[in-house]
Design a protein around this motif. Structure first.
Motif, mmCIF file in Angstrom:
data_model
loop_
_atom_site.group_PDB
_atom_site.id
_atom_site.type_symbol
_atom_site.label_atom_id
_atom_site.label_comp_id
_atom_site.label_asym_id
_atom_site.label_seq_id
_atom_site.Cartn_x
_atom_site.Cartn_y
_atom_site.Cartn_z
ATOM 1 N N GLY A 1 -24.944 52.813 -3.343
ATOM 2 C CA GLY A 1 -24.427 51.465 -3.195
ATOM 3 C C GLY A 1 -24.109 51.110 -1.754
ATOM 4 N N GLN A 2 -23.818 49.832 -1.536
ATOM 5 C CA GLN A 2 -23.503 49.352 -0.194
ATOM 6 C C GLN A 2 -22.002 49.247 0.065
ATOM 7 N N ASN A 3 -21.189 49.470 -0.976
ATOM 8 C CA ASN A 3 -19.737 49.501 -0.835
ATOM 9 C C ASN A 3 -19.169 48.208 -0.256
ATOM 10 N N LEU A 4 -19.773 47.089 -0.600
ATOM 11 C CA LEU A 4 -19.242 45.803 -0.160
ATOM 12 C C LEU A 4 -18.074 45.395 -1.063
ATOM 13 N N PRO A 5 -17.196 44.535 -0.580
ATOM 14 C CA PRO A 5 -16.027 44.148 -1.380
ATOM 15 C C PRO A 5 -16.425 43.503 -2.708
ATOM 16 N N LEU A 22 -13.168 48.429 6.263
ATOM 17 C CA LEU A 22 -14.591 48.076 6.271
ATOM 18 C C LEU A 22 -14.895 47.331 7.571
ATOM 19 N N GLU A 23 -14.972 48.089 8.660
ATOM 20 C CA GLU A 23 -15.080 47.468 9.975
ATOM 21 C C GLU A 23 -16.368 46.689 10.179
ATOM 22 N N ASP A 24 -17.439 47.093 9.509
ATOM 23 C CA ASP A 24 -18.742 46.466 9.727
ATOM 24 C C ASP A 24 -18.973 45.246 8.838
ATOM 25 N N ILE A 25 -17.991 44.904 8.008
ATOM 26 C CA ILE A 25 -18.159 43.799 7.064
ATOM 27 C C ILE A 25 -17.211 42.674 7.466
#
Length: 581
Positions: free
Chosen positions: A101-105, A30-33
């Protein structure tokens, strides 16, 4: 609690220092997070929590939902708050991008969920159940069911519920009597479920009920239970809510707390049968529902943290404002200067910090796909955190003195709201049995030993700090030894069929406090390292050292009494005949 503030600094500390959030995101691709984005998200969530949800907490406590001709009407203001929640994209945080969804952790979603739960527990139960429904359908539903239902669940346009309990089938789901009869491309569901959180409302144009039911030829017991999606409104040819399904809330429970959350008795099939759609395969519904339930169990543990945090903030402000003591010169001072009030506040503050550390560390294991650790920590998160919350919310009332017993001050609401947390999604005894049975005895204690090994290395490092932490480190070592002894006793007592059930709650509480102390010790080491490097907020870091020390010195000795009770065995517990009670 309109003056609620999210404990942003502590949540960020746990994410960055204990969870290692940036590394977790990098490992997941998740490079952008990163932690900077997480900070922004938590800050924005705090604005919605304090600005809109918290002022409605008292409103929901006083003005309960009502059941009318058109169904359940939620408390005034909740629909507007839910609309803002959905429009802000908050429902989509951790869901898969495939369904919007945003697929955040998961761990970041957990930290955000704490905001909603602390600000307004009754309101936050609604999206919590939807998140669990998403988990279950995502893992077990057919592609067709996913396409029909997940996008609207993920967006928050629709909500979900979990329908397990019946009047004769609580913990013992083998007794479920709700029936499902095949009827073309669907099933007709008949039966009644109780204790259905947010079973009906007017905040969305559809509600998806996940319902456990039996097919006509199903095997007896839990092996014969199937899972069905039963929508409030059936979908038309365009996938929009159309005809009303034969699923209705027929009454609302009158509860001790969480008054703003409608708890419904749901009736299915009073007029011929409610249309339902099979999730996965026949007779595997209990396993599918446990996907939702295990998500909910960690969520309920988080609620224990959240309501304790709310009670702490409320009590802290009162302790600062309440003028009670008198100096020799006649001047007066607030009760926060009294040592015993400090003891209670420190118990609340350090307790919530230990809870937060455990909840977020456990949530991060889902992001790492560490199934063994997730399974081990889930009953501790659910069981220990919610039990400890009973004490911490009680202390909030106690700090208020006589005014804590008066509803208008607001302290009693947190105490009442917390009471359900040890009961739903499996009582404390069920969590404890799960920990000793399916999570410890089943694999010879291997999963627990792996955790103890990790603790051993960290506590050895903590002991090297010395100085003000000498006693705290000694208590960590003793508590670790207590945990090792409790595990061995359990493995050695397998011949006594009553041993696991007799010892399980104290066993779980021991490991709850041990996990809390371990993570507070790690927090102290990370805080000290940052101070030595001249990094971070010195005031916060110094406070972290104090709360970590307090928790280890004052809370960890409880593991000794837990061990003593564990090792006392089952003899005196089982000694009386039934007639002697």
């Amino acid at each position: 609690m309109s003056d609620y503030k999210h404990p942003l600094t502590d949540a960020e500390f746990v994410l960055n220092e204990l969870v290692q959030f940036d590394q977790l995101c990098a490992d997941a691709g998740l490079e952008d997070i990163n932690s900077e984005l997480a900070s922004v998200i938590l800050t924005e969530a705090g604005k919605l929590g304090s600005g809109m949800l918290a002022p409605l907490n008292r409103t929901g406590d006083l003005n309960h939902p009502v059941l009318g001709d058109s169904g359940v009407q939620q408390t005034e203001g909740f629909a507007e708050a839910y609309k803002e929640y959905v429009e802000g994209g908050w429902a989509t945080l951790t869901a898969a991008e495939e369904f919007g969804g945003q697929n955040l952790p998961n761990v970041l979603g957990t930290a955000v969920n704490e905001v909603w739960q602390t600000a307004n527990l009754s309101f936050a139960l609604c999206p919590l159940l939807s998140q669990g429904a998403i988990e279950s359908i995502s893992h077990h539903g057919s592609d067709e069911l996913k396409q029909h239902y997940l996008p609207k669940l993920v967006s928050g346009e629709w909500t979900g519920t979990m329908n397990l309990t019946e009047s004769d089938a609580g913990t013992d789901l083998a007794a479920v009597k709700t029936k499902a009869v095949p009827n073309g491309d669907h099933y007709l569901i008949t039966g009644q479920k109780i204790f259905i959180t947010w079973g009906d409302h007017q905040m969305t144009d559809n509600i998806l009920h996940l319902v456990l039911a039996r097919l006509p030829d199903a095997p007896a017991g839990v092996k014969g239970i199937s899972l069905f999606i039963v929508p409030k409104f059936l979908l038309d040819e365009n996938g929009n809510p159309g005809e009303r399904n034969d699923a209705h809330a027929v009454s609302l429970e009158h509860k001790l707390g969480i008054h703003g959350s409608p708890t419904c008795v749901m009736s299915f099939g009073d007029n011929g049968g409610a249309v339902g759609y099979l999730v996965g395969e026949e007779n595997k519904g209990l396993a599918y529902m446990f996907t939702m339930m295990n998500h909910a169990r960690q969520g309920v543990g988080l609620q224990g943290l959240a309501v304790s945090e709310a009670a702490y903030q409320h009590a802290l402000q009162y302790a600062k404002d309440r003028i009670q003591g008198t100096n020799k010169d006649g001047s007066r001072y607030p009760i926060i200067r009294f040592p015993d009030v400090r003891r209670m506040l420190m118990t609340m503050k350090s307790g919530t910090e230990a809870m937060r550390a455990l909840c977020l560390v456990a949530a991060a294991e889902a992001d790492r796909d560490n199934a063994a650790r997730i399974e081990l920590l889930t009953p501790i998160v659910k069981g220990w955190v919610t039990e400890f919350a009973q004490e911490l919310t009680y202390l909030g009332v106690q700090i208020h003195g006589g005014m804590g017993f008066i509803e208008e001050t607001g302290a009693a609401q947190f105490y009442r709201d917390a009471r359900i947390l040890t009961i739903y999604e499996g009582t404390t005894g069920i969590q404890a049995l799960d920990l000793v049975g399916r999570k410890t005895l089943v694999n010879g204690g291997e999963s627990l030993q792996a955790l103890l090994d990790e603790m051993t290395a960290d506590i050895a490092q903590f002991e090297s700090l010395g100085g003000q932490f000498t006693l705290a480190a000694q208590q960590c070592r003793r508590s670790l030894d207590n945990g090792i002894a409790a595990r061995q006793w359990l493995l050695d007592s397998a011949a006594d069929k009553n041993a696991p059930g007799s010892a399980c709650v104290n066993f779980m509480m021991l490991f709850g406090f041990l996990c809390g102390g371990w993570l507070m010790a790690k927090s102290a080491m990370r805080a000290q390292a940052k101070l030595d490097a001249g990094e971070g907020n010195p005031e916060f870091l110094q406070a972290k050292l104090a709360t970590a020390r307090f928790f280890c010195e004052h809370m960890l000795p409880r593991t000794q009494s837990c061990l003593a009770s564990v090792m006392a065995g089952s003899d005196s517990i089982m000694q009386l005949d039934e007639e002697q009670f």
